[in-house]
Write a protein that holds these residues in place. Structure first.
Motif: not given
Length: 280
Positions: A171-178
């Motif tokens: 499972l690939c999980a690209p995120i943008n978490s600030a």
């Protein structure tokens, strides 16, 4: 057919210059070159890695169709390695998606469009993007496949369950978490790690989580990128800086984890469909 037992994977914890696609493209090419030199077979960049996150009304200016030559340049650089890259897809005039391009062997082998667009706290994606409507599965090597979910997609358990029912090996999980983007009391740093570990362990599926690290305007992206094994164990974890992390996954270890905790085997899909239909 002979299946290789191991797969060498990586997460690219990089920052992005907001709206500067060409500069971000050069950074991607450098990371792809480094990953290839380290024998990586599957490389995951963060969400919207080519554009940055807080685009607001400039979405239109950075959007590109899948035929854009910059995506072709990245695909060519990948060679046999599969790379998952975040971009804004222009599907038609005025129709834009927060999307992933899955690149390999000089081609775009698949595109995943974000399904769950968050519009709460400091998040406003529902104002700027169209909703995706399909799940994505890509073959990486014989016996190895990957499904991709973007950031908030992973906060809808039904989407994750549906994405994992075809039994992808990764499972690939690209995120943008600030930090603090949801609220002062909701810890992205703690809760993301709980989220991805739960899915890895429950489904016996390794997770490659790639987050950004660094500033964008008033936001700070906290990093925390990691690669988890099929029991939720941490195989690699990024430091508080831009960094490429790698790990080697084992198909045998995935098989053992799924045999001992048979979530996939016991998923009663017809019953779940029937129950869900009752709530429509």
């Amino acid at each position: 057919m002979h299946y290789q037992d191991s797969l060498h994977v990586a997460a690219a914890q990089v920052n992005a210059d907001l709206g500067q696609v060409d500069a971000n493209l050069e950074r991607h090419l450098a990371v792809i070159e480094e990953a290839a030199s380290r024998g990586v077979e599957l490389l995951v960049f963060p969400e919207l890695s080519l554009t940055g996150y807080g685009l607001a009304g400039s979405v239109m200016q950075v959007a590109m169709p899948v035929e854009d030559p910059r995506l072709a340049r990245l695909a060519e650089a990948c060679g046999a390695m599969q790379a998952v890259v975040g971009f804004v897809e222009e599907a038609s005039p005025g129709e834009y998606y927060n999307a992933l391009a899955i690149l390999q062997d000089g081609a775009i082998v698949a595109v995943h469009r974000k399904l769950n667009l968050p519009t709460y706290g400091g998040l406003e994606e529902g104002k700027w993007f169209s909703h995706g409507s399909e799940l994505t599965l890509a073959q990486v090597r014989p016996g190895w496949s990957a499904t991709q979910l973007i950031c908030a997609d992973l906060w809808n358990p039904a989407l994750v369950h549906a994405a994992l029912l075809p039994r992808p090996t990764v499972l690939c999980a690209p995120i943008n978490s600030a930090s603090g983007i949801v609220s002062e009391d909701f810890s992205n740093e703690q809760n993301w790690l709980l989220n991805v570990r739960f899915y890895a362990m429950t489904y016996g599926t390794p997770v490659i989580m790639a987050n950004r690290y660094g500033p964008e305007g008033a936001s700070h992206f906290w990093g925390g990128s990691r690669i988890l094994g099929p029991r939720g164990e941490v195989l690699a974890e990024a430091e508080d800086r831009e960094q490429l992390i790698t790990a080697t996954l084992s198909r045998t270890a995935i098989a053992r984890a799924r045999f001992e905790l048979p979530t996939h085997r016991d998923a009663d899909t017809p019953l779940i469909r029937e129950l869900m239909a009752g709530y429509r």
